[in-house]
Design a protein around this motif. Structure first.
Motif, PDB file in Angstrom:
ATOM      1  N   SER A 210       0.820  -1.206   0.000  1.00  0.00           N
ATOM      2  CA  SER A 210       0.000   0.000   0.000  1.00  0.00           C
ATOM      3  C   SER A 210       0.857   1.260   0.000  1.00  0.00           C
ATOM      4  CB  SER A 210      -0.910   0.035   1.236  1.00  0.00           C
ATOM      5  OG  SER A 210      -1.708  -1.122   1.330  1.00  0.00           O
ATOM      6  N   ALA A 211       0.411   2.281  -0.724  1.00  0.00           N
ATOM      7  CA  ALA A 211       1.003   3.610  -0.603  1.00  0.00           C
ATOM      8  C   ALA A 211       0.420   4.270   0.641  1.00  0.00           C
ATOM      9  CB  ALA A 211       0.689   4.444  -1.836  1.00  0.00           C
ATOM     10  N   VAL A 212       1.177   5.189   1.238  1.00  0.00           N
ATOM     11  CA  VAL A 212       0.743   5.792   2.502  1.00  0.00           C
ATOM     12  C   VAL A 212       0.870   7.314   2.425  1.00  0.00           C
ATOM     13  CG1 VAL A 212       1.169   5.946   4.994  1.00  0.00           C
ATOM     14  CG2 VAL A 212       1.507   3.765   3.800  1.00  0.00           C
ATOM     15  N   ILE A 213      -0.186   7.990   2.880  1.00  0.00           N
ATOM     16  CA  ILE A 213      -0.110   9.427   3.144  1.00  0.00           C
ATOM     17  C   ILE A 213      -0.172   9.586   4.654  1.00  0.00           C
ATOM     18  CG2 ILE A 213      -1.218  11.678   2.911  1.00  0.00           C
ATOM     19  CD1 ILE A 213      -2.251  10.844   0.208  1.00  0.00           C
ATOM     20  N   LEU A 214       0.896  10.085   5.227  1.00  0.00           N
ATOM     21  CA  LEU A 214       1.004  10.250   6.671  1.00  0.00           C
ATOM     22  C   LEU A 214       0.831  11.735   6.995  1.00  0.00           C
ATOM     23  CD1 LEU A 214       1.706   8.650   9.285  1.00  0.00           C
ATOM     24  CD2 LEU A 214       4.083   9.281   8.888  1.00  0.00           C
ATOM     25  N   ILE A 215      -0.285  12.085   7.593  1.00  0.00           N
ATOM     26  CA  ILE A 215      -0.550  13.473   7.946  1.00  0.00           C
ATOM     27  C   ILE A 215      -0.102  13.684   9.388  1.00  0.00           C
ATOM     28  CG2 ILE A 215      -2.365  15.195   8.315  1.00  0.00           C
ATOM     29  CD1 ILE A 215      -3.921  13.832   6.079  1.00  0.00           C
ATOM     30  N   THR A 216       0.800  14.628   9.586  1.00  0.00           N
ATOM     31  CA  THR A 216       1.362  14.825  10.914  1.00  0.00           C
ATOM     32  C   THR A 216       1.884  16.245  11.084  1.00  0.00           C
ATOM     33  OG1 THR A 216       3.025  14.006  12.488  1.00  0.00           O
ATOM     34  CG2 THR A 216       3.634  13.998  10.170  1.00  0.00           C
ATOM     35  N   HIS A 217       1.928  16.694  12.330  1.00  0.00           N
ATOM     36  CA  HIS A 217       2.586  17.958  12.649  1.00  0.00           C
ATOM     37  C   HIS A 217       3.970  17.697  13.241  1.00  0.00           C
ATOM     38  CE1 HIS A 217       0.651  16.712  16.423  1.00  0.00           C
ATOM     39  NE2 HIS A 217       1.714  17.250  16.997  1.00  0.00           N
ATOM     40  N   ASP A 218       4.309  16.410  13.394  1.00  0.00           N
ATOM     41  CA  ASP A 218       5.570  16.007  14.005  1.00  0.00           C
ATOM     42  C   ASP A 218       6.607  15.764  12.917  1.00  0.00           C
ATOM     43  OD1 ASP A 218       7.688  14.662  15.279  1.00  0.00           O
ATOM     44  OD2 ASP A 218       6.339  13.813  16.790  1.00  0.00           O
ATOM     45  N   LEU A 219       7.570  16.660  12.798  1.00  0.00           N
ATOM     46  CA  LEU A 219       8.564  16.555  11.734  1.00  0.00           C
ATOM     47  C   LEU A 219       9.492  15.355  11.916  1.00  0.00           C
ATOM     48  CD1 LEU A 219       9.549  20.299  11.168  1.00  0.00           C
ATOM     49  CD2 LEU A 219       7.833  18.935  10.001  1.00  0.00           C
ATOM     50  N   SER A 220       9.691  14.913  13.154  1.00  0.00           N
ATOM     51  CA  SER A 220      10.538  13.741  13.371  1.00  0.00           C
ATOM     52  C   SER A 220       9.880  12.487  12.805  1.00  0.00           C
ATOM     53  CB  SER A 220      10.838  13.566  14.864  1.00  0.00           C
ATOM     54  OG  SER A 220       9.655  13.282  15.595  1.00  0.00           O
ATOM     55  N   ILE A 221       8.548  12.407  12.904  1.00  0.00           N
ATOM     56  CA  ILE A 221       7.824  11.280  12.303  1.00  0.00           C
ATOM     57  C   ILE A 221       7.950  11.333  10.790  1.00  0.00           C
ATOM     58  CG2 ILE A 221       5.518  10.318  11.897  1.00  0.00           C
ATOM     59  CD1 ILE A 221       4.816  10.996  14.760  1.00  0.00           C
ATOM     60  N   ALA A 222       7.777  12.524  10.231  1.00  0.00           N
ATOM     61  CA  ALA A 222       7.902  12.688   8.782  1.00  0.00           C
ATOM     62  C   ALA A 222       9.295  12.286   8.307  1.00  0.00           C
ATOM     63  CB  ALA A 222       7.603  14.131   8.391  1.00  0.00           C
ATOM     64  N   ALA A 223      10.315  12.661   9.069  1.00  0.00           N
ATOM     65  CA  ALA A 223      11.698  12.372   8.670  1.00  0.00           C
ATOM     66  C   ALA A 223      11.983  10.878   8.663  1.00  0.00           C
ATOM     67  CB  ALA A 223      12.666  13.090   9.610  1.00  0.00           C
ATOM     68  N   GLY A 224      11.449  10.165   9.635  1.00  0.00           N
ATOM     69  CA  GLY A 224      11.783   8.754   9.770  1.00  0.00           C
ATOM     70  C   GLY A 224      10.848   7.798   9.085  1.00  0.00           C
ATOM     71  N   ARG A 225       9.696   8.291   8.604  1.00  0.00           N
ATOM     72  CA  ARG A 225       8.676   7.373   8.104  1.00  0.00           C
ATOM     73  C   ARG A 225       8.233   7.636   6.668  1.00  0.00           C
ATOM     74  NH1 ARG A 225       7.998   3.309  12.139  1.00  0.00           N
ATOM     75  NH2 ARG A 225       8.665   4.289  14.083  1.00  0.00           N
ATOM     76  N   SER A 226       8.850   8.582   5.978  1.00  0.00           N
ATOM     77  CA  SER A 226       8.349   8.941   4.652  1.00  0.00           C
ATOM     78  C   SER A 226       9.465   9.018   3.618  1.00  0.00           C
ATOM     79  CB  SER A 226       7.605  10.282   4.710  1.00  0.00           C
ATOM     80  OG  SER A 226       8.475  11.311   5.136  1.00  0.00           O
ATOM     81  N   ASP A 227       9.079   8.794   2.367  1.00  0.00           N
ATOM     82  CA  ASP A 227      10.004   8.966   1.244  1.00  0.00           C
ATOM     83  C   ASP A 227      10.025  10.422   0.798  1.00  0.00           C
ATOM     84  OD1 ASP A 227      10.444   6.111   1.032  1.00  0.00           O
ATOM     85  OD2 ASP A 227       8.455   5.988   0.113  1.00  0.00           O
ATOM     86  N   THR A 228       8.853  11.041   0.782  1.00  0.00           N
ATOM     87  CA  THR A 228       8.729  12.437   0.366  1.00  0.00           C
ATOM     88  C   THR A 228       7.946  13.212   1.416  1.00  0.00           C
ATOM     89  OG1 THR A 228       6.709  11.968  -0.894  1.00  0.00           O
ATOM     90  CG2 THR A 228       8.802  11.873  -2.088  1.00  0.00           C
TER      91      THR A 228
END
Length: 285
Positions: A210-228
Motif C-alpha cells: 500500500s502507498a501511505v499518506i502520513l498526515i502529521t505535525h511532528d517533523l521527526s515522524i515525517a523524517a523517519g517514516r516517509s520517502d517524500t
C-alpha cells in the motif's frame, strides 16, 4: 498530466467551505501532488494548514458545508471527484483506507470490537459468520492483540488507547487498500506506543504494497517514516520533495521556521522563530 505510473494524482485541488453569511472560504487552494504505488508521503504543517481537509477531499469525507470547487483527484486511473456517493463508498475501504486521529471518537462505544471489525470485513465481501470471526481474529492478531477470540466481545472502553488504535489499523487494512491515509494517527499516544503503532503501520502496508499518506505535525515522524514530504500552510503547498532534502535543506522560509520550532536535544535552546502571516511562493522539487 497524470502519469501512468501514478497511483494517486491530485491536480489544482481547491476546497471551499460555505460561511454562515453565505460566502465561501477557501481552505485548500491549488494543491497538486502525485503518489506512486508503495510510496510513503508525509504532509506536514501547523494546525489549520489544510492537511486533513486535503485528505478528506481525497476520501470523499468533506464536512457538509465543504465542497471541491475545482481540480482533479485521480486514484488508480479513476477520477474520484466524478464518482456518485454510492460508488465513492465502495472505494473507501476497498481501494483506500483511513486511520483517523481519535480512536475513542471513531469507534462506536455501544458495539463490541468484534462487531465493528466484522463491519469492515464484510463491507465489500460476502462471508459466512464463521469466516467473519476467523478473519476478525486474524486481523487482531496481525496488529499485535493477543487472545483475539476473547477480545472480540470487548467494548472500546475496555481497551487502552494503543489497543484501540491497533483496532482502527486492522479495520483500515481489512481489505488491503492500495492507498492508506493516516491522519494524525498517533497524536493521542505516548511516545513508546506511538513508535509501536508506526512500526505496525510500516510493516503491514509494506506487506500489502500500500502507498501511505502520513498526515502529521511532528517533523521527526515525517523524517523517519516517509520517502517524500509535502509542507502545507494556509491551504497551499509551500514546499515538497524527498524527505531528506526538504527536512535538511529546506528552501521555503516557512519550512525553516517549522524546523526551528521543533524541539532538539543535541544543541542549546534557542528562541523560536515567529511564524507570521506573510505569503511565500511554493517550492516544489
Amino acid at each position: 498530466m497524470t502519469s501512468t505510473t501514478d497511483l494517486l494524482h491530485v491536480e489544482d485541488l481547491r476546497v471551499d467551505i460555505a460561511t454562515a453569511k453565505g460566502g465561501l472560504r477557501t481552505v485548500v487552494d491549488d494543491v497538486a501532488f502525485s503518489l506512486a504505488p508503495g510510496e510513503r508521503m508525509a504532509i506536514v504543517g501547523e494546525s489549520g494548514s489544510g492537511k486533513s481537509m486535503t485528505a478528506a477531499a481525497i476520501l470523499g469525507l468533506l464536512p457538509a458545508r465543504a465542497r471541491v470547487s475545482s481540480g482533479r483527484i485521480v486514484l488508480d486511473g479513476t477520477e474520484l471527484t466524478a464518482l456518485p456517493p454510492r460508488q465513492m463508498r465502495d472505494w473507501r475501504g476497498s481501494v483506500m483506507g483511513l486511520i483517523p486521529q481519535d480512536p475513542m471518537a471513531s469507534l462506536n462505544p455501544v458495539h463490541t470490537i468484534g462487531w465493528q471489525i466484522a463491519e469492515a470485513v464484510t463491507a465489500h465481501e460476502a462471508m459466512t459468520r464463521r469466516e467473519v470471526k476467523t478473519r476478525s481474529c486474524d486481523l487482531l492478531e496481525r496488529v499485535g492483540i493477543t487472545n483475539a477470540a476473547s477480545r472480540l466481545s470487548a467494548f472500546p472502553h475496555e481497551f487502552s488507547g494503543g489497543m484501540r488504535q491497533r483496532v482502527l489499523i486492522a479495520m483500515a487494512l481489512a481489505q488491503r487498500p492500495r492507498l492508506l491515509i493516516a491522519d494524525e494517527a498517533t497524536t493521542a499516544l505516548d511516545v513508546t506506543i506511538q513508535a509501536q503503532v508506526l512500526d505496525l503501520i510500516d510493516h503491514l502496508t509494506s506487506e500489502a504494497g500500500s502507498a501511505v499518506i502520513l498526515i502529521t505535525h511532528d517533523l521527526s515522524i515525517a523524517a523517519g517514516r516517509s520517502d517524500t514530504v509535502t509542507v502545507m500552510r494556509t491551504g497551499r503547498i509551500v514546499e515538497s520533495g524527498p524527505a531528506e532534502v526538504v527536512l535538511h535543506e529546506p528552501r521555503a522560509a516557512y519550512t525553516q521556521m517549522l524546523l526551528a520550532a521543533s524541539p532538539r536535544f543535541d544543541r542549546p535552546r534557542k528562541s523560536l522563530f515567529p511564524i507570521d502571516g506573510s505569503t511565500e511562493k511554493a517550492s516544489v522539487r
